[in-house]
Design a protein around this motif. Sequence first.
Motif, PDB file in Angstrom:
ATOM      1  N   VAL A   1       1.283   9.564  -5.932  1.00 16.68           N
ATOM      2  CA  VAL A   1       1.542  10.898  -5.379  1.00 16.68           C
ATOM      3  C   VAL A   1       2.854  11.312  -6.200  1.00 16.68           C
ATOM      4  CG1 VAL A   1       3.243  10.502  -3.480  1.00 16.68           C
ATOM      5  CG2 VAL A   1       1.718  12.582  -3.487  1.00 16.68           C
ATOM      6  N   SER A   2       3.623  10.516  -6.380  1.00 15.65           N
ATOM      7  CA  SER A   2       4.853  10.849  -7.227  1.00 15.65           C
ATOM      8  C   SER A   2       4.218  11.089  -8.785  1.00 15.65           C
ATOM      9  CB  SER A   2       5.736   9.550  -7.535  1.00 15.65           C
ATOM     10  OG  SER A   2       6.319   9.207  -6.311  1.00 15.65           O
TER      11      SER A   2
ATOM     12  N   ARG B   1      15.227   7.406   4.180  1.00 16.39           N
ATOM     13  CA  ARG B   1      13.770   7.368   3.969  1.00 16.39           C
ATOM     14  C   ARG B   1      13.180   6.097   4.303  1.00 16.39           C
ATOM     15  NH1 ARG B   1      12.408   9.540  -2.073  1.00 16.39           N
ATOM     16  NH2 ARG B   1      12.180  11.695  -1.595  1.00 16.39           N
ATOM     17  N   PRO B   2      12.222   5.728   4.668  1.00 18.38           N
ATOM     18  CA  PRO B   2      11.742   4.245   5.105  1.00 18.38           C
ATOM     19  C   PRO B   2      11.207   3.685   3.884  1.00 18.38           C
ATOM     20  CG  PRO B   2       9.920   6.014   5.240  1.00 18.38           C
ATOM     21  CD  PRO B   2      11.140   6.782   4.717  1.00 18.38           C
ATOM     22  N   ALA B   3      11.843   3.577   2.825  1.00 21.70           N
ATOM     23  CA  ALA B   3      11.897   2.743   1.734  1.00 21.70           C
ATOM     24  C   ALA B   3      13.131   2.548   1.078  1.00 21.70           C
ATOM     25  CB  ALA B   3      10.925   3.393   0.674  1.00 21.70           C
ATOM     26  N   SER B   4      13.383   1.334   0.405  1.00 21.62           N
ATOM     27  CA  SER B   4      14.562   0.807   0.124  1.00 21.62           C
ATOM     28  C   SER B   4      15.066   1.845  -1.103  1.00 21.62           C
ATOM     29  CB  SER B   4      14.641  -0.352  -0.501  1.00 21.62           C
ATOM     30  OG  SER B   4      14.870  -0.748  -1.977  1.00 21.62           O
TER      31      SER B   4
ATOM     32  N   ASP C   1       0.339   4.061  -2.670  1.00 15.67           N
ATOM     33  CA  ASP C   1       0.286   5.561  -2.624  1.00 15.67           C
ATOM     34  C   ASP C   1       1.402   6.312  -3.094  1.00 15.67           C
ATOM     35  OD1 ASP C   1      -2.024   4.798  -1.240  1.00 15.67           O
ATOM     36  OD2 ASP C   1      -1.039   4.968   0.928  1.00 15.67           O
ATOM     37  N   TYR C   2       2.767   5.856  -2.619  1.00 13.06           N
ATOM     38  CA  TYR C   2       3.758   6.644  -3.140  1.00 13.06           C
ATOM     39  C   TYR C   2       3.854   6.816  -4.842  1.00 13.06           C
ATOM     40  CZ  TYR C   2       8.819   7.734  -3.381  1.00 13.06           C
ATOM     41  OH  TYR C   2       9.880   8.305  -3.659  1.00 13.06           O
TER      42      TYR C   2
ATOM     43  N   GLU D   1       9.816   6.185  -8.974  1.00 10.39           N
ATOM     44  CA  GLU D   1      10.125   7.279  -9.606  1.00 10.39           C
ATOM     45  C   GLU D   1      10.223   7.231 -10.827  1.00 10.39           C
ATOM     46  OE1 GLU D   1      13.407   9.465  -7.838  1.00 10.39           O
ATOM     47  OE2 GLU D   1      12.242   9.617  -5.917  1.00 10.39           O
TER      48      GLU D   1
ATOM     49  N   LYS E   1       0.883  -1.164  -0.101  1.00 11.49           N
ATOM     50  CA  LYS E   1       0.041  -0.183  -0.086  1.00 11.49           C
ATOM     51  C   LYS E   1       0.852   1.217  -0.183  1.00 11.49           C
ATOM     52  CE  LYS E   1      -3.575   2.478   2.262  1.00 11.49           C
ATOM     53  NZ  LYS E   1      -2.993   3.460   2.502  1.00 11.49           N
ATOM     54  N   GLN E   2       2.110   1.312   0.774  1.00  8.63           N
ATOM     55  CA  GLN E   2       2.900   2.210   0.757  1.00  8.63           C
ATOM     56  C   GLN E   2       3.378   2.791  -0.415  1.00  8.63           C
ATOM     57  OE1 GLN E   2       6.641   1.360   2.268  1.00  8.63           O
ATOM     58  NE2 GLN E   2       7.446   3.791   2.803  1.00  8.63           N
TER      59      GLN E   2
END
Lengths: 266, 324
Positions: A10-11, A99-102, A6-7, A110, A2-3
């Motif tokens: 928004v990107s 950041r809380p993502a690899s 969502d990411y 991105e 889900k992260q």
Amino acid sequence: MKQLWDYLKVSCKIELENQLVFRSNFFVSILSVVIRVAMLLALWSALYQGKTQVDGISLATMKCYTVVSIVFELFIACNVEQSVTGKVKDGSISMMLTRPASYPVTLFIEQLANTFQAVVVWVIPYLLVILLCGFARGVQLYLGPWFWASALGAYLLMFFYQLFFGMIAFWTQEISGFLQARDAVMLVFSGSMVPLWFFPEKLFALAQYLPFQAMYSVPLSILIGKITGPDIRSALLVQLGWLLGFWLLSQLCWRKSRRRMIVNGG
Amino acid sequence: MNPILSAEHLTKRFTVVVGRKGLAGAVGNLFAPTKREIMAVNDISFSVEEGEIVGFLGPNGAGKSTTIKMLTGILTPTSGSAEAAGLVPYQRPRENARNIGVVFGQRSRLWWNLPVQDSFEYTKALYQIPEGVFRENLSYFSENFGVSEIMTKPVRTLSLGQKMRTEIAMAMLHNPRILYLDEPTIGLDVVGKNELHQLIRRINADRWVTILLLTHDVLDIERLCRRVMIIDKGSMIWHGGIEELKRAKGMEKHYHVLYESPCDPIQEPFIQVVQAEGQRHHYLCTEDVPMEVILPRILAVGKVVDFTVNDPPLDQVMRRIYTE
């Protein structure tokens, strides 16, 4: 998951907005692509000198290849390598690493967002232009599953290829000279500018062993029907091989680089 | 109480290529680079309690940044260990990222061309901040620090002060337990600095967030921190309260005395007479002499009307420590 979703959403929004911030800049870049297309079309018309076919390729097919390859370039465009090397050079990489993502996953998201922007702003309008102006008239295009598979393969290959060179920046800090030389080779051997089938035999054979043709030439050749039948399968296998290779290399580099990284700047 | 942030014998060595001079040296470097080990951080130990604001100082190149990079999980130490909010940061950088906020004064996390709210939404998605928490934090920062009026403005149109406040607000959106501020007041004017100091004190009090403040600005330290750590050449050279620091390192005390009538100055080996014209005397003591020794001497030479003692300013103390 889900992260990441969502990411991604928004990107995509941000990439699209970013592209449309400066109106004049936006229109000028559209114009620049139009000029490039017009120049290449004029060039091929001149090279054909009124002949209808050269090496079994008609002028109409050639023009179609040119226009489609530019659109495909916009679709596959990737700036992962530039983004990573730039951030390593000026030290802002440290912000990406808190950041809380690899980081590689972030880069892929991105890249997807970037492609979304490219498709909405560039690819779709150009495809409409192609259809309206009749560039595809008289050319038999293959739009079946093999084409989409090869386009997806090319897209992923491009990403991992750039990720790998980006990761090298963690070691070397500065590889722009090497990258420029590599890009010159790539421009020739990818077949994005001059189709590979016009190459002398030896160069053509060499191109088959390089990863570049799997990024542009393979999907485009399948699209315009230059590669057919069992050749498609072997071309896709070569592409898959490179894809796995660069995926492995980039993962390896990433693991190693985290341990021996030096971050620039205070 | 367990410390929220701690380091035990934290050490980081880098292998660097030593640049040789001239063209011949540069060509030589290409083929046979001379390598050298540098000790960026050398055996540092400390601990920080929850809710503290601790200043982290040191001259450029002292190893501050390297230490912070190990604490935030970017770099892995060569030896020793660190712990932040119950995690080993460099072993689990992603989990650690949820516990910390990081603001670099010289780098921005904001999207330059887009309205501030886009950057906030981006952070919300990346950190998976629940809607309720997001709204609550947004209204907190809007009410207290005027973030609401700039939400729709593109970042590039903000003043530096507004930008820094926005950066800090953004770093606090996911309710981190530790906030690392790296030179947050760099380039700000007096008013901007003051506003930022208020903001930092406020969030520290309201949110009970632990703050590690890296700065070169002595004013930041004096206004915000009760405790400092000073490192130089990779080693911790001071660790303790600011008052103790001044006492221990800044032995220069100035005594300004106004006597009722002109009198002769004090004659003592540990007191320098800077000025003694008529009633006004200015003494300087550079040794650690207790007040109860000096005061009787001052009172002995005449009747005192007014008397002030000036502590050494912190920047003087710092200068002395750095050059020692």
